[in-house]
Design a protein around this motif. Sequence first.
Motif, PDB file in Angstrom:
ATOM      1  N   ASP A 156       0.806  -1.220   0.000  1.00 19.28           N
ATOM      2  CA  ASP A 156       0.000   0.000   0.000  1.00 19.28           C
ATOM      3  C   ASP A 156       0.835   1.265   0.000  1.00 19.28           C
ATOM      4  O   ASP A 156       0.551   2.218  -0.734  1.00 19.28           O
ATOM      5  CB  ASP A 156      -0.931   0.025   1.225  1.00 19.28           C
ATOM      6  CG  ASP A 156      -2.191  -0.793   0.979  1.00 19.28           C
ATOM      7  OD1 ASP A 156      -2.239  -1.526  -0.033  1.00 19.28           O
ATOM      8  OD2 ASP A 156      -3.116  -0.698   1.803  1.00 19.28           O
ATOM      9  N   GLU A 157       1.866   1.276   0.827  1.00 24.75           N
ATOM     10  CA  GLU A 157       2.660   2.499   0.969  1.00 24.75           C
ATOM     11  C   GLU A 157       3.351   2.857  -0.344  1.00 24.75           C
ATOM     12  O   GLU A 157       3.303   3.995  -0.808  1.00 24.75           O
ATOM     13  CB  GLU A 157       3.688   2.309   2.084  1.00 24.75           C
ATOM     14  CG  GLU A 157       4.384   3.590   2.495  1.00 24.75           C
ATOM     15  CD  GLU A 157       5.492   3.313   3.524  1.00 24.75           C
ATOM     16  OE1 GLU A 157       6.195   4.270   3.880  1.00 24.75           O
ATOM     17  OE2 GLU A 157       5.652   2.143   3.939  1.00 24.75           O
ATOM     18  N   ARG A 160       0.694   3.892  -2.985  1.00 23.69           N
ATOM     19  CA  ARG A 160       0.154   5.222  -2.733  1.00 23.69           C
ATOM     20  C   ARG A 160       1.135   6.302  -3.199  1.00 23.69           C
ATOM     21  O   ARG A 160       0.743   7.290  -3.825  1.00 23.69           O
ATOM     22  CB  ARG A 160      -0.146   5.400  -1.239  1.00 23.69           C
ATOM     23  CG  ARG A 160      -0.663   6.776  -0.869  1.00 23.69           C
ATOM     24  CD  ARG A 160      -0.755   6.949   0.646  1.00 23.69           C
ATOM     25  NE  ARG A 160      -1.931   6.297   1.219  1.00 23.69           N
ATOM     26  CZ  ARG A 160      -3.103   6.913   1.398  1.00 23.69           C
ATOM     27  NH1 ARG A 160      -3.256   8.178   1.023  1.00 23.69           N
ATOM     28  NH2 ARG A 160      -4.116   6.279   1.946  1.00 23.69           N
ATOM     29  N   ALA A 161       2.414   6.087  -2.913  1.00 22.96           N
ATOM     30  CA  ALA A 161       3.427   7.072  -3.303  1.00 22.96           C
ATOM     31  C   ALA A 161       3.472   7.240  -4.823  1.00 22.96           C
ATOM     32  O   ALA A 161       3.604   8.354  -5.337  1.00 22.96           O
ATOM     33  CB  ALA A 161       4.796   6.655  -2.771  1.00 22.96           C
ATOM     34  N   ILE A 163       0.998   6.517  -7.021  1.00 22.53           N
ATOM     35  CA  ILE A 163      -0.252   7.099  -7.515  1.00 22.53           C
ATOM     36  C   ILE A 163      -0.280   8.599  -7.227  1.00 22.53           C
ATOM     37  O   ILE A 163      -0.741   9.397  -8.041  1.00 22.53           O
ATOM     38  CB  ILE A 163      -1.482   6.398  -6.874  1.00 22.53           C
ATOM     39  CG1 ILE A 163      -1.529   4.930  -7.318  1.00 22.53           C
ATOM     40  CG2 ILE A 163      -2.771   7.114  -7.244  1.00 22.53           C
ATOM     41  CD1 ILE A 163      -2.614   4.095  -6.637  1.00 22.53           C
ATOM     42  N   ASP A 164       0.259   8.984  -6.063  1.00 23.33           N
ATOM     43  CA  ASP A 164       0.262  10.395  -5.656  1.00 23.33           C
ATOM     44  C   ASP A 164       0.906  11.304  -6.693  1.00 23.33           C
ATOM     45  O   ASP A 164       0.418  12.397  -6.949  1.00 23.33           O
ATOM     46  CB  ASP A 164       1.015  10.551  -4.324  1.00 23.33           C
ATOM     47  CG  ASP A 164       0.064  10.671  -3.141  1.00 23.33           C
ATOM     48  OD1 ASP A 164      -1.110  11.040  -3.356  1.00 23.33           O
ATOM     49  OD2 ASP A 164       0.493  10.393  -2.010  1.00 23.33           O
ATOM     50  N   LEU A 184      -7.497   1.004  -1.224  1.00 23.66           N
ATOM     51  CA  LEU A 184      -6.507   2.082  -1.246  1.00 23.66           C
ATOM     52  C   LEU A 184      -6.977   3.236  -2.142  1.00 23.66           C
ATOM     53  O   LEU A 184      -6.886   4.410  -1.760  1.00 23.66           O
ATOM     54  CB  LEU A 184      -5.163   1.545  -1.750  1.00 23.66           C
ATOM     55  CG  LEU A 184      -4.055   2.594  -1.924  1.00 23.66           C
ATOM     56  CD1 LEU A 184      -3.645   3.190  -0.578  1.00 23.66           C
ATOM     57  CD2 LEU A 184      -2.845   1.999  -2.635  1.00 23.66           C
ATOM     58  N   ILE A 185      -7.488   2.889  -3.321  1.00 24.47           N
ATOM     59  CA  ILE A 185      -7.975   3.923  -4.250  1.00 24.47           C
ATOM     60  C   ILE A 185      -9.125   4.690  -3.607  1.00 24.47           C
ATOM     61  O   ILE A 185      -9.212   5.919  -3.706  1.00 24.47           O
ATOM     62  CB  ILE A 185      -8.400   3.276  -5.590  1.00 24.47           C
ATOM     63  CG1 ILE A 185      -7.165   2.723  -6.298  1.00 24.47           C
ATOM     64  CG2 ILE A 185      -9.130   4.277  -6.478  1.00 24.47           C
ATOM     65  CD1 ILE A 185      -7.471   1.847  -7.508  1.00 24.47           C
ATOM     66  N   MET A 188      -7.870   7.100  -1.081  1.00 22.67           N
ATOM     67  CA  MET A 188      -7.223   8.249  -1.706  1.00 22.67           C
ATOM     68  C   MET A 188      -8.236   9.166  -2.406  1.00 22.67           C
ATOM     69  O   MET A 188      -7.849  10.177  -2.993  1.00 22.67           O
ATOM     70  CB  MET A 188      -6.161   7.774  -2.721  1.00 22.67           C
ATOM     71  CG  MET A 188      -4.999   7.029  -2.072  1.00 22.67           C
ATOM     72  SD  MET A 188      -3.733   6.527  -3.300  1.00 22.67           S
ATOM     73  CE  MET A 188      -2.958   8.129  -3.642  1.00 22.67           C
ATOM     74  N   LYS A 228      -6.451  11.052 -13.278  1.00 22.84           N
ATOM     75  CA  LYS A 228      -6.682  12.058 -12.251  1.00 22.84           C
ATOM     76  C   LYS A 228      -7.084  13.411 -12.822  1.00 22.84           C
ATOM     77  O   LYS A 228      -7.287  14.361 -12.068  1.00 22.84           O
ATOM     78  CB  LYS A 228      -5.435  12.195 -11.370  1.00 22.84           C
ATOM     79  CG  LYS A 228      -5.221  10.962 -10.495  1.00 22.84           C
ATOM     80  CD  LYS A 228      -3.809  10.845  -9.983  1.00 22.84           C
ATOM     81  CE  LYS A 228      -3.528  11.781  -8.836  1.00 22.84           C
ATOM     82  NZ  LYS A 228      -2.133  11.598  -8.348  1.00 22.84           N
TER      83      LYS A 228
END
Lengths: 242, 242
Positions: A156-157, A160-161, A163-164, A184-185, A188, A228
Amino acid sequence: MTGKLYGLGLGPGDPELITLKAHRILTGVPVVAYPAPDTGPSFARQIAAPYLGAHQQEVPIVVPMRVERFPAQEIYDQAAETLSRHLDAGLDVAVLCEGDPFFYGSFMYLFERLSGRYESEIVPGVSSMMAAAAALGRPLAARNDVLSVVPGPLDDEAMRARIDVAGAVAIIKVGRHFARVRALIEAMGLTDCAGYVERVSLAEQRVLPLASVPESVAPYFSMILIYKGGEGWNASLAAATE
Amino acid sequence: MTGKLYGLGLGPGDPELITLKAHRILTGVPVVAYPAPDTGPSFARQIAAPYLGAHQQEVPIVVPMRVERFPAQEIYDQAAETLSRHLDAGLDVAVLCEGDPFFYGSFMYLFERLSGRYESEIVPGVSSMMAAAAALGRPLAARNDVLSVVPGPLDDEAMRARIDVAGAVAIIKVGRHFARVRALIEAMGLTDCAGYVERVSLAEQRVLPLASVPESVAPYFSMILIYKGGEGWNASLAAATE
């Protein structure tokens, strides 16, 4: 004269999405090899099936589906040995690859063992990622978007990084990671920008906004695309796939 | 009955790298449209040229090459208007797209204007990114690598941040940004992991380790691939392209 080794990209699944070049080589070579699971049919062979002839020798390379973390070195050693016997006999060998041979494919394990000893050529193919964007009716990426391709097994971590910082994301190899990735999505706040595609370009293809997927598990051949907005086209994905 | 709109991915340049499906549609439609620069030939039309027939009506969509930052809205408004006349007359229209229509392509500007009013279909194509990896003889990405696709116009800080977190990087639209991008890759100590490909799959294709590129400018159709190793195949790129 030894034979030539081909890595043939066959595209995402629809046999009509193979290239003219792959078709020419596929129908011309005496030996056709392909990855096959330990049970059930080979997907790569299924894509090529309409074009295979009875005169062609078929070499299945059996790779257990569960071998995910590390490639089974002995399996590829043995497969390379088998293929080298055909190549040494002067026969050209085409290795069938789903999608594109060098985009997260297992063909690299054969290529690294054989390309130093035999003339080799990679024929690029249509990736399932491009086919998924086509099926969703949305650009995968546009203008100055950064596109990140993120394998589902990432934790996940790390995910997430990635995708960010990306404008567009393709999460591949979703499979058994689906519920975790979807959570996770959702956390976010990106569910409304996410589309889900499974078995793209095949008759049983499914295309849905991620929010509408009823199951909590997904097949191996599934993908999530996130757009996004950024500089690209801002129409909502939900509207596009309604 | 109105006509159907197709976005046809034609692949990276070699006419043999179009798909059987794109070939079928390309040779069957009465109207073929394609982006064209204000001077010189249309690259998309060049790819399709071997398959075009005298019975087909051609509609060039002239887009000045300098229009990079913002799409020329009036140009696409006008092109959509032209295509809609053919579609309203019941004629199917294929818009030719280099590579894949939804991977950083300009087709999206026509698609967003027309897909709401006409039946539309995207036919995915082989991306130049996949073809570049094939030409370099190296996987684009493997296993659990994160692949980032980074447009050349990004500024140094943004580009460095994206390269830092990725296992593999494709820098597209390099063109006039080449010298700056190369300096950044050098400063990051990644030159030995970087390959350069220009005009991939065409007769005039060039494939070089980045360190060996003598020029300080690059053509529009050029790309840099960086493979940082990570979990993938670690053979050095320089050796692979010697």
